[in-house]
Design an enzyme around this catalytic site. Structure first.
Site, PDB file in Angstrom:
ATOM      1  N   ASP A 292      51.940  36.450  27.624  1.00 59.58           N
ATOM      2  CA  ASP A 292      50.541  36.351  27.236  1.00 59.58           C
ATOM      3  C   ASP A 292      49.855  35.503  28.294  1.00 59.58           C
ATOM      4  OD1 ASP A 292      48.695  37.325  25.381  1.00 59.58           O
ATOM      5  OD2 ASP A 292      48.455  35.339  24.537  1.00 59.58           O
ATOM      6  N   THR A 293      48.668  35.946  28.675  1.00 60.94           N
ATOM      7  CA  THR A 293      47.973  35.301  29.790  1.00 60.94           C
ATOM      8  C   THR A 293      46.568  34.898  29.376  1.00 60.94           C
ATOM      9  OG1 THR A 293      49.222  36.547  31.427  1.00 60.94           O
ATOM     10  CG2 THR A 293      47.095  35.707  32.132  1.00 60.94           C
TER      11      THR A 293
ATOM     12  N   HIS B 122      50.268  33.434  38.497  1.00 57.06           N
ATOM     13  CA  HIS B 122      50.738  32.904  37.222  1.00 57.06           C
ATOM     14  C   HIS B 122      51.928  33.701  36.689  1.00 57.06           C
ATOM     15  CE1 HIS B 122      47.632  35.880  37.160  1.00 57.06           C
ATOM     16  NE2 HIS B 122      47.824  36.172  35.882  1.00 57.06           N
ATOM     17  N   ARG B 123      51.751  35.041  36.606  1.00 60.15           N
ATOM     18  CA  ARG B 123      52.833  35.859  36.051  1.00 60.15           C
ATOM     19  C   ARG B 123      54.019  35.887  37.006  1.00 60.15           C
ATOM     20  NH1 ARG B 123      49.954  38.932  33.638  1.00 60.15           N
ATOM     21  NH2 ARG B 123      49.312  40.038  35.498  1.00 60.15           N
TER      22      ARG B 123
ATOM     23  N   PHE C 287      43.629  44.011  38.277  1.00 58.94           N
ATOM     24  CA  PHE C 287      43.084  44.398  36.969  1.00 58.94           C
ATOM     25  C   PHE C 287      42.481  43.163  36.307  1.00 58.94           C
ATOM     26  CE2 PHE C 287      46.202  42.539  34.028  1.00 58.94           C
ATOM     27  CZ  PHE C 287      47.233  42.249  34.897  1.00 58.94           C
ATOM     28  N   GLY C 288      41.917  43.371  35.139  1.00 60.28           N
ATOM     29  CA  GLY C 288      41.362  42.244  34.377  1.00 60.28           C
ATOM     30  C   GLY C 288      40.348  41.453  35.193  1.00 60.28           C
ATOM     31  N   TYR C 289      40.541  40.148  35.243  1.00 60.47           N
ATOM     32  CA  TYR C 289      39.605  39.248  35.916  1.00 60.47           C
ATOM     33  C   TYR C 289      39.879  39.100  37.419  1.00 60.47           C
ATOM     34  CZ  TYR C 289      38.394  37.654  31.142  1.00 60.47           C
ATOM     35  OH  TYR C 289      37.987  37.589  29.831  1.00 60.47           O
ATOM     36  N   ASP C 290      40.790  39.889  37.955  1.00 65.84           N
ATOM     37  CA  ASP C 290      41.190  39.723  39.365  1.00 65.84           C
ATOM     38  C   ASP C 290      40.017  39.678  40.362  1.00 65.84           C
ATOM     39  OD1 ASP C 290      43.857  39.354  38.962  1.00 65.84           O
ATOM     40  OD2 ASP C 290      44.443  41.416  39.407  1.00 65.84           O
TER      41      ASP C 290
ATOM     42  N   LYS D 178      50.730  45.602  34.217  1.00 67.22           N
ATOM     43  CA  LYS D 178      51.688  44.496  34.115  1.00 67.22           C
ATOM     44  C   LYS D 178      53.117  44.994  34.312  1.00 67.22           C
ATOM     45  CE  LYS D 178      49.534  41.421  30.770  1.00 67.22           C
ATOM     46  NZ  LYS D 178      49.840  40.825  29.475  1.00 67.22           N
TER      47      LYS D 178
HETATM   48  P1  IMP Z   1      47.093  39.469  28.108  1.00 65.48           P
HETATM   49  O1  IMP Z   1      46.919  38.796  26.783  1.00 65.48           O
HETATM   50  O2  IMP Z   1      48.154  38.871  28.941  1.00 65.48           O
HETATM   51  O3  IMP Z   1      47.206  40.941  27.977  1.00 65.48           O
HETATM   52  O4  IMP Z   1      45.767  39.269  28.947  1.00 65.48           O
HETATM   53  C1  IMP Z   1      44.642  38.609  28.432  1.00 65.48           C
HETATM   54  C2  IMP Z   1      43.454  38.928  29.294  1.00 65.48           C
HETATM   55  O5  IMP Z   1      43.634  38.384  30.597  1.00 65.48           O
HETATM   56  C3  IMP Z   1      43.135  40.406  29.491  1.00 65.48           C
HETATM   57  O6  IMP Z   1      41.739  40.555  29.519  1.00 65.48           O
HETATM   58  C4  IMP Z   1      43.743  40.738  30.820  1.00 65.48           C
HETATM   59  O7  IMP Z   1      43.049  41.777  31.482  1.00 65.48           O
HETATM   60  C5  IMP Z   1      43.564  39.412  31.564  1.00 65.48           C
HETATM   61  N1  IMP Z   1      44.656  39.233  32.520  1.00 65.48           N
HETATM   62  C6  IMP Z   1      45.980  39.117  32.247  1.00 65.48           C
HETATM   63  N2  IMP Z   1      46.677  38.997  33.384  1.00 65.48           N
HETATM   64  C7  IMP Z   1      45.763  39.043  34.395  1.00 65.48           C
HETATM   65  C8  IMP Z   1      45.889  38.995  35.815  1.00 65.48           C
HETATM   66  O8  IMP Z   1      46.965  38.898  36.414  1.00 65.48           O
HETATM   67  N3  IMP Z   1      44.742  39.073  36.503  1.00 65.48           N
HETATM   68  C9  IMP Z   1      43.518  39.202  35.916  1.00 65.48           C
HETATM   69  N4  IMP Z   1      43.359  39.274  34.603  1.00 65.48           N
HETATM   70  C10 IMP Z   1      44.478  39.201  33.846  1.00 65.48           C
END
Ligand code: IMP
Length: 193
Positions: free
Chosen positions: A70-71, A178-179, A150-153, A15
């Protein structure tokens, strides 16, 4: 007044990299730069509460202007879950891999794959609180595609695109994510502050 240094309260190096590449006009300071290594509490039941909790924690600790995000991934057919609980969707041993597997399993062959990522950024600037939101709509793929991000990408494809987020460059993803959208609002605000 120009704000030059702002702390981004995140422990996630991906991030930090994304946001540094999106913001040129301000120096973004990471928690590592401040030698802050403790886990920041994140106990809210909404994205907004969690984002503010993290930014306020660092502001109260350091007195420095600070933002945090927060995402959540909201999947229509799963009643908009995992949402604020996206990070720990697969339970105690969760990680990106088993979080994605759980989503794919829960959805199975469901034809409704509609989903959206939502980011809320909370900024604490000179003691005042501000919020910026970004949403990107898309769909959950049937299998992981792509190696980046990363994450759900790897299982998320934004509407109007052939690639998953994991097949895009950071710059491409920032343009539409989104971000990225929430950050654009933050940048506009800071430029006019
Ligand atoms: P956080 O609370 O923003 O750290 O993210 C919550 C969850 O969403 C975590 O499992 C992250 O890996 C996922 N996440 C956050 N941002 C993204 C993104 O841009 N792409 C994919 N997964 C994301």
């Amino acid at each position: 007044m120009k704000v030059k240094n702002i702390v981004f309260a995140t422990a996630n190096p991906n991030k930090l990299k994304e946001i540094k590449s999106a913001i040129n006009s301000f120096e973004i300071v990471g928690l590592k730069d401040l030698k802050i290594t403790e886990e920041i509490p994140e106990t809210g039941d909404t994205l907004k509460k969690n984002a503010l909790q993290k930014a306020k924690y660092i502001y109260d600790k350091t007195g420095l202007d600070c933002f945090s995000d927060d995402t959540g991934l909201e999947i229509e057919a799963l009643n908009y879950q995992p949402g604020v609980y996206s990070a720990m969707y697969a339970g105690p041993d969760c990680n990106a891999e088993n979080n994605m597997q759980k989503v794919l399993q829960e959805l199975g062959e469901t034809p409704n794959r509609a989903a959206q990522f939502k980011t809320v950024i909370a900024l604490v600037l000179q003691g005042k609180e501000y919020f910026f939101e970004g949403v990107v709509k898309g769909e959950i793929l049937k299998e992981k595609t792509g190696k980046g991000g990363f994450g759900y990408d790897p299982i998320f494809r934004p509407i109007g695109y052939k690639e998953s987020f994991a097949e895009m460059s950071i710059a491409q993803k920032n343009e539409i994510s989104h971000r990225g959208l929430a950050v654009k609002k933050l940048i506009t605000f800071l430029a006019e502050f």
